[in-house]
Design a protein around this motif. Sequence first.
Motif, PDB file in Angstrom:
ATOM      1  N   PHE A 119     -35.081 -41.211  39.166  1.00  0.00           N
ATOM      2  CA  PHE A 119     -34.140 -40.297  38.530  1.00  0.00           C
ATOM      3  C   PHE A 119     -32.847 -41.058  38.265  1.00  0.00           C
ATOM      4  CE2 PHE A 119     -36.138 -36.101  39.084  1.00  0.00           C
ATOM      5  CZ  PHE A 119     -37.186 -36.455  39.913  1.00  0.00           C
ATOM      6  N   ARG A 120     -31.988 -40.505  37.433  1.00  0.00           N
ATOM      7  CA  ARG A 120     -30.691 -41.130  37.192  1.00  0.00           C
ATOM      8  C   ARG A 120     -29.636 -40.065  36.968  1.00  0.00           C
ATOM      9  NH1 ARG A 120     -31.834 -43.879  31.224  1.00  0.00           N
ATOM     10  NH2 ARG A 120     -31.938 -41.935  30.026  1.00  0.00           N
ATOM     11  N   GLN A 121     -28.404 -40.446  37.249  1.00  0.00           N
ATOM     12  CA  GLN A 121     -27.290 -39.533  37.057  1.00  0.00           C
ATOM     13  C   GLN A 121     -26.113 -40.283  36.464  1.00  0.00           C
ATOM     14  OE1 GLN A 121     -25.978 -37.400  40.570  1.00  0.00           O
ATOM     15  NE2 GLN A 121     -25.120 -35.765  39.307  1.00  0.00           N
ATOM     16  N   SER A 122     -25.667 -39.811  35.312  1.00  0.00           N
ATOM     17  CA  SER A 122     -24.491 -40.376  34.645  1.00  0.00           C
ATOM     18  C   SER A 122     -23.275 -39.537  35.026  1.00  0.00           C
ATOM     19  CB  SER A 122     -24.684 -40.353  33.130  1.00  0.00           C
ATOM     20  OG  SER A 122     -25.853 -41.023  32.761  1.00  0.00           O
ATOM     21  N   PRO A 123     -22.082 -40.113  34.933  1.00  0.00           N
ATOM     22  CA  PRO A 123     -20.864 -39.352  35.275  1.00  0.00           C
ATOM     23  C   PRO A 123     -20.767 -38.059  34.484  1.00  0.00           C
ATOM     24  CG  PRO A 123     -20.356 -41.673  35.022  1.00  0.00           C
ATOM     25  CD  PRO A 123     -21.780 -41.506  34.583  1.00  0.00           C
ATOM     26  N   GLY A 124     -20.539 -36.968  35.182  1.00  0.00           N
ATOM     27  CA  GLY A 124     -20.365 -35.678  34.533  1.00  0.00           C
ATOM     28  C   GLY A 124     -21.652 -35.008  34.098  1.00  0.00           C
TER      29      GLY A 124
ATOM     30  N   ASP B 148     -28.099 -45.655  28.933  1.00  0.00           N
ATOM     31  CA  ASP B 148     -28.878 -45.805  30.164  1.00  0.00           C
ATOM     32  C   ASP B 148     -27.984 -46.007  31.385  1.00  0.00           C
ATOM     33  OD1 ASP B 148     -31.212 -47.771  28.285  1.00  0.00           O
ATOM     34  OD2 ASP B 148     -31.446 -45.677  28.909  1.00  0.00           O
ATOM     35  N   THR B 149     -26.693 -46.155  31.147  1.00  0.00           N
ATOM     36  CA  THR B 149     -25.756 -46.335  32.254  1.00  0.00           C
ATOM     37  C   THR B 149     -25.794 -45.124  33.177  1.00  0.00           C
ATOM     38  OG1 THR B 149     -24.280 -47.759  30.975  1.00  0.00           O
ATOM     39  CG2 THR B 149     -23.318 -46.587  32.846  1.00  0.00           C
ATOM     40  N   ALA B 150     -26.037 -45.378  34.461  1.00  0.00           N
ATOM     41  CA  ALA B 150     -26.174 -44.287  35.427  1.00  0.00           C
ATOM     42  C   ALA B 150     -26.400 -44.885  36.813  1.00  0.00           C
ATOM     43  CB  ALA B 150     -27.349 -43.390  35.070  1.00  0.00           C
ATOM     44  N   VAL B 151     -26.325 -44.021  37.800  1.00  0.00           N
ATOM     45  CA  VAL B 151     -26.836 -44.364  39.120  1.00  0.00           C
ATOM     46  C   VAL B 151     -28.307 -43.979  39.145  1.00  0.00           C
ATOM     47  CG1 VAL B 151     -26.671 -43.964  41.599  1.00  0.00           C
ATOM     48  CG2 VAL B 151     -24.588 -44.020  40.190  1.00  0.00           C
TER      49      VAL B 151
ATOM     50  N   VAL C 240     -26.449 -48.883  37.507  1.00  0.00           N
ATOM     51  CA  VAL C 240     -26.816 -49.668  36.330  1.00  0.00           C
ATOM     52  C   VAL C 240     -25.759 -49.405  35.258  1.00  0.00           C
ATOM     53  CG1 VAL C 240     -28.476 -49.964  34.469  1.00  0.00           C
ATOM     54  CG2 VAL C 240     -29.277 -49.665  36.825  1.00  0.00           C
ATOM     55  N   THR C 241     -25.152 -50.471  34.765  1.00  0.00           N
ATOM     56  CA  THR C 241     -24.122 -50.353  33.739  1.00  0.00           C
ATOM     57  C   THR C 241     -24.512 -51.208  32.544  1.00  0.00           C
ATOM     58  OG1 THR C 241     -22.410 -50.003  35.422  1.00  0.00           O
ATOM     59  CG2 THR C 241     -21.675 -50.617  33.210  1.00  0.00           C
ATOM     60  N   VAL C 242     -24.617 -50.575  31.383  1.00  0.00           N
ATOM     61  CA  VAL C 242     -25.003 -51.271  30.167  1.00  0.00           C
ATOM     62  C   VAL C 242     -23.825 -51.225  29.194  1.00  0.00           C
ATOM     63  CG1 VAL C 242     -26.688 -51.463  28.314  1.00  0.00           C
ATOM     64  CG2 VAL C 242     -27.383 -50.526  30.540  1.00  0.00           C
ATOM     65  N   SER C 243     -23.350 -52.390  28.808  1.00  0.00           N
ATOM     66  CA  SER C 243     -22.210 -52.463  27.905  1.00  0.00           C
ATOM     67  C   SER C 243     -22.686 -52.757  26.486  1.00  0.00           C
ATOM     68  CB  SER C 243     -21.239 -53.538  28.369  1.00  0.00           C
ATOM     69  OG  SER C 243     -21.883 -54.797  28.429  1.00  0.00           O
ATOM     70  N   SER C 244     -21.929 -52.277  25.537  1.00  0.00           N
ATOM     71  CA  SER C 244     -22.309 -52.459  24.127  1.00  0.00           C
ATOM     72  C   SER C 244     -21.738 -53.739  23.561  1.00  0.00           C
ATOM     73  CB  SER C 244     -21.813 -51.266  23.309  1.00  0.00           C
ATOM     74  OG  SER C 244     -20.418 -51.116  23.453  1.00  0.00           O
TER      75      SER C 244
END
Length: 129
Positions: free
Chosen positions: A37-42, A90-93, A125-129
Amino acid sequence: QAQLVESGGGAVQAGGSLRLSCAASGRIFSTYVMGWFRQSPGKEREFVASITSSSSSTYYTDSVKGRFTVSRDNAKNTVYLQMNSLKPEDTAVYYCAAASHYVGRYAYYYTGQRQYDYWGQGTQVTVSS
């Protein structure tokens, strides 16, 4: 009772890859359905992927199909999430989870958080553009 520990998170540029691992304690890991599972801020925590105990069935949320692959090695009590072609969204915990109760034969039966009894602490996981 199972304890789950995720690893492998980090920062990557869009288009890159990461491989998450989730190591489980307990002798009956091989009987559990495992999920990511994943959770993004907010945002609410959301289902990503699941895999049955024998790896005979896997299931993915639509947004990761064709890019993510879930697998497991029961001899090592470990489940993996290979993430390719990563996108900023895809950035999330990312959390791994274990379901000890039988719900159905196929992995698509295991998409709800309430079906999972044990959870890891999460890896960023942090994905930058």
